[in-house]
Write a protein that holds these residues in place. Sequence first.
Motif, mmCIF file in Angstrom:
data_model
loop_
_atom_site.group_PDB
_atom_site.id
_atom_site.type_symbol
_atom_site.label_atom_id
_atom_site.label_comp_id
_atom_site.label_asym_id
_atom_site.label_seq_id
_atom_site.Cartn_x
_atom_site.Cartn_y
_atom_site.Cartn_z
ATOM 1 N N SER A 108 60.363 42.966 38.378
ATOM 2 C CA SER A 108 59.728 42.475 37.160
ATOM 3 C C SER A 108 58.232 42.765 37.228
ATOM 4 C CB SER A 108 59.971 40.967 37.011
ATOM 5 O OG SER A 108 59.404 40.469 35.820
ATOM 6 N N VAL A 109 57.692 43.329 36.152
ATOM 7 C CA VAL A 109 56.254 43.589 36.044
ATOM 8 C C VAL A 109 55.653 42.449 35.229
ATOM 9 C CG1 VAL A 109 54.466 45.231 35.370
ATOM 10 C CG2 VAL A 109 56.732 46.067 36.032
ATOM 11 N N VAL A 110 54.785 41.661 35.874
ATOM 12 C CA VAL A 110 54.273 40.425 35.267
ATOM 13 C C VAL A 110 52.756 40.493 35.116
ATOM 14 C CG1 VAL A 110 54.205 37.905 35.424
ATOM 15 C CG2 VAL A 110 56.126 39.169 36.424
ATOM 16 N N GLU A 111 52.287 40.273 33.913
ATOM 17 C CA GLU A 111 50.846 40.150 33.688
ATOM 18 C C GLU A 111 50.407 38.764 34.165
ATOM 19 O OE1 GLU A 111 48.293 41.421 29.947
ATOM 20 O OE2 GLU A 111 49.215 39.447 29.617
ATOM 21 N N LEU A 112 49.292 38.716 34.898
ATOM 22 C CA LEU A 112 48.743 37.440 35.382
ATOM 23 C C LEU A 112 47.261 37.416 35.024
ATOM 24 C CD1 LEU A 112 49.113 34.803 36.975
ATOM 25 C CD2 LEU A 112 48.597 36.096 39.068
ATOM 26 N N LYS A 113 46.886 36.507 34.150
ATOM 27 C CA LYS A 113 45.517 36.481 33.641
ATOM 28 C C LYS A 113 44.842 35.138 33.892
ATOM 29 C CE LYS A 113 44.586 38.712 29.860
ATOM 30 N NZ LYS A 113 44.502 39.130 28.445
ATOM 31 N N ASP A 114 43.518 35.209 33.971
ATOM 32 C CA ASP A 114 42.671 34.018 34.048
ATOM 33 C C ASP A 114 43.088 33.083 35.180
ATOM 34 O OD1 ASP A 114 40.571 32.382 33.277
ATOM 35 O OD2 ASP A 114 41.822 31.223 31.886
ATOM 36 N N PHE A 115 43.333 33.663 36.370
ATOM 37 C CA PHE A 115 43.730 32.832 37.502
ATOM 38 C C PHE A 115 42.521 32.431 38.337
ATOM 39 C CE2 PHE A 115 44.593 37.321 38.455
ATOM 40 C CZ PHE A 115 43.811 37.547 39.583
ATOM 41 N N HIS A 116 42.727 31.498 39.252
ATOM 42 C CA HIS A 116 41.652 30.927 40.064
ATOM 43 C C HIS A 116 41.033 32.000 40.961
ATOM 44 C CE1 HIS A 116 39.492 28.267 42.775
ATOM 45 N NE2 HIS A 116 39.777 27.243 41.954
ATOM 46 N N THR A 117 39.734 31.924 41.148
ATOM 47 C CA THR A 117 39.033 32.924 41.959
ATOM 48 C C THR A 117 39.468 32.925 43.424
ATOM 49 O OG1 THR A 117 37.217 31.353 42.320
ATOM 50 C CG2 THR A 117 36.978 32.918 40.488
ATOM 51 N N ASP A 118 40.118 31.863 43.872
ATOM 52 C CA ASP A 118 40.614 31.818 45.250
ATOM 53 C C ASP A 118 41.628 32.924 45.527
ATOM 54 O OD1 ASP A 118 39.050 29.658 45.786
ATOM 55 O OD2 ASP A 118 40.685 28.184 45.776
ATOM 56 N N PHE A 119 42.220 33.472 44.463
ATOM 57 C CA PHE A 119 43.275 34.473 44.627
ATOM 58 C C PHE A 119 42.801 35.895 44.316
ATOM 59 C CE2 PHE A 119 45.364 30.456 43.969
ATOM 60 C CZ PHE A 119 46.470 30.504 44.801
ATOM 61 N N ASN A 120 41.505 36.087 44.093
ATOM 62 C CA ASN A 120 41.055 37.368 43.530
ATOM 63 C C ASN A 120 40.941 38.517 44.527
ATOM 64 O OD1 ASN A 120 38.640 36.942 44.916
ATOM 65 N ND2 ASN A 120 37.422 36.581 43.079
ATOM 66 N N ILE A 121 40.926 38.257 45.832
ATOM 67 C CA ILE A 121 40.716 39.337 46.806
ATOM 68 C C ILE A 121 41.811 40.412 46.734
ATOM 69 C CG2 ILE A 121 40.582 39.911 49.260
ATOM 70 C CD1 ILE A 121 39.053 37.330 49.697
ATOM 71 N N PRO A 122 43.098 40.060 46.794
ATOM 72 C CA PRO A 122 44.122 41.116 46.693
ATOM 73 C C PRO A 122 44.191 41.773 45.323
ATOM 74 C CG PRO A 122 45.160 38.968 46.694
ATOM 75 C CD PRO A 122 43.713 38.743 47.019
ATOM 76 N N PHE A 123 43.500 41.191 44.344
ATOM 77 C CA PHE A 123 43.453 41.769 42.997
ATOM 78 C C PHE A 123 42.163 42.570 42.776
ATOM 79 C CE2 PHE A 123 46.404 38.259 42.652
ATOM 80 C CZ PHE A 123 47.374 38.718 41.777
ATOM 81 N N GLY A 124 41.567 43.046 43.864
ATOM 82 C CA GLY A 124 40.329 43.802 43.740
ATOM 83 C C GLY A 124 39.184 42.958 43.261
ATOM 84 N N GLU A 125 39.207 41.662 43.615
ATOM 85 C CA GLU A 125 38.191 40.683 43.224
ATOM 86 C C GLU A 125 38.073 40.547 41.711
ATOM 87 O OE1 GLU A 125 34.560 41.426 45.304
ATOM 88 O OE2 GLU A 125 35.441 40.976 47.265
ATOM 89 N N GLN A 126 39.186 40.749 41.028
ATOM 90 C CA GLN A 126 39.261 40.514 39.591
ATOM 91 C C GLN A 126 40.163 39.310 39.344
ATOM 92 O OE1 GLN A 126 40.749 44.448 38.488
ATOM 93 N NE2 GLN A 126 38.718 45.044 37.766
ATOM 94 N N THR A 127 39.923 38.597 38.256
ATOM 95 C CA THR A 127 40.732 37.411 37.970
ATOM 96 C C THR A 127 41.696 37.644 36.809
ATOM 97 O OG1 THR A 127 38.906 36.547 36.620
ATOM 98 C CG2 THR A 127 39.084 35.766 38.900
ATOM 99 N N TYR A 173 56.281 29.393 39.641
ATOM 100 C CA TYR A 173 55.548 29.014 40.850
ATOM 101 C C TYR A 173 54.191 29.714 40.888
ATOM 102 C CZ TYR A 173 54.430 28.512 45.841
ATOM 103 O OH TYR A 173 53.813 28.246 47.038
ATOM 104 N N MET A 174 54.199 31.016 40.607
ATOM 105 C CA MET A 174 52.964 31.805 40.652
ATOM 106 C C MET A 174 51.960 31.317 39.614
ATOM 107 S SD MET A 174 52.680 35.972 40.569
ATOM 108 C CE MET A 174 53.547 36.121 39.002
ATOM 109 N N GLU A 175 52.455 30.993 38.440
ATOM 110 C CA GLU A 175 51.579 30.502 37.373
ATOM 111 C C GLU A 175 50.929 29.176 37.782
ATOM 112 O OE1 GLU A 175 52.134 30.903 32.714
ATOM 113 O OE2 GLU A 175 53.374 29.298 33.532
ATOM 114 N N LYS A 176 51.735 28.270 38.351
ATOM 115 C CA LYS A 176 51.227 26.967 38.754
ATOM 116 C C LYS A 176 50.274 27.095 39.940
ATOM 117 C CE LYS A 176 52.799 22.363 40.189
ATOM 118 N NZ LYS A 176 53.985 21.506 40.498
ATOM 119 N N GLU A 177 50.636 27.938 40.910
ATOM 120 C CA GLU A 177 49.853 28.072 42.136
ATOM 121 C C GLU A 177 48.484 28.690 41.862
ATOM 122 O OE1 GLU A 177 49.907 27.429 46.401
ATOM 123 O OE2 GLU A 177 51.163 26.750 44.734
ATOM 124 N N THR A 178 48.433 29.678 40.981
ATOM 125 C CA THR A 178 47.177 30.395 40.727
ATOM 126 C C THR A 178 46.385 29.813 39.561
ATOM 127 O OG1 THR A 178 48.197 31.979 39.194
ATOM 128 C CG2 THR A 178 48.233 32.539 41.551
#
Length: 424
Positions: A109-128, A75-80
């Motif tokens: 579970s510790v999951v790496e999430l890379k190259d996601f949409h900028t719409d989601f970057n705020i809680p990630f410290g504005e990193q994608t 779900y997270m992969e598809k959503e982001t």
Amino acid sequence: MKKSLFLMSSLILSTSIILGGCGKSADETKKDDEPKKTQEEKGQAKDKDKVEKEESKKDQESIKGSADFASLISYMEKETQGKTKVLFENNESQVHKMEKVSISLDAYSVVELKDFHTDFNIPFGEQTNGGVILAKYTVKNDMDKDVYYMPSLDLTFTGANKIYTNDKDLIPEESQLPTKLGYKTDYLLKAGEEITGYIAYPFGETDLAKINELGTVTVEVPKPYTEKENYSSTLGSDGRFNLALNRDGSKKVASDSSFYQDKVTLDNMGEKKMLKEKSDINESKKIGDVNAILEGYQFTQFTPNEVEAPRFSNFTNGVTLLTVKFKLENKATSEIGLSAMTSKLSVNDGMQYSLSEGMLLNYKYNDVIKAGETGELLQVFALDQEQYEKIWKDKSFEVELGPIRDKDVKDTSKGKKETFTLPK
């Protein structure tokens, strides 16, 4: 992930045909060798197929995670619109009990999430690029009456610049614990009820690198309430879950379990090495209306990590920590404020002394031992390592405890104190 490659080698047979000599002809040799070679090839192909299937299965597991988290990760992969990879998982349950109410960390579970949409970057410290810790929790009420529980299970780590909380956009809303047990339900946990849900903690790639290097993070576990919005009607005490994030972190969590749970241990402020310990002392003395029981002590060599090192800059010759464990039986009519309690350590046959270090304790303002109840009190002292090794370690140590104070630092034992000599 690159699959293992099988290098197949062919056996080249050189056959010399000697006219008039003994042995097989070239045609006979070819006929005998063909079935053997075919059988070897079949066996190798079968082995190759088996290994590739096993590795493919492992690859799939590492990408999608265990059954607990696979659908959430998809779900997270598809959503982001990002790419996920499971870095680490742990299915060993941790439980914190607050009288007859409990909360368990069932798995994470510790999951790496890379190259996601900028719409989601705020809680990630504005990193994608970054990562997410997915945690599965179960809250259970074994009481015969309702309670109220706010699952503000905040995550933190040494050197964190903020508190990490649930991100409601990364996983399905209906699976989230704060949805199942939130403001829409008045945080109500009915008698006998059990609720299971998930929390997603996001990290930008900078903070993900930090926590991977530390190896561990902690989750703060709050107390339940017996009355709605009555924050003085709490049950039990706050708790913590320690989450290892990799193999080194698992070793750290395992080794830390042998130490008293002061702030140094709980906050992963550095490395402890046991120098000397004694338990089951059980020496009791009365301080006013409180029975103070010396249960044990631990001397540890302490090496602060890079973040915490400035706190210990005055200890140029190294740091030795003494953590002393007491049990307090509160027979008074007033509470004991754990954060307000202090003590004094006399060393070198009374020639020098040190005061307890509040910054190395994990007590908060509302951490108390109520009237009529019994609880644990830790006291920590920071000592110069060189002086400990060369002068103090073979001499007596005396800890003066008291007076007893409530959470507002009011003396409730009329100035009374007691001294305990640590047995060698």
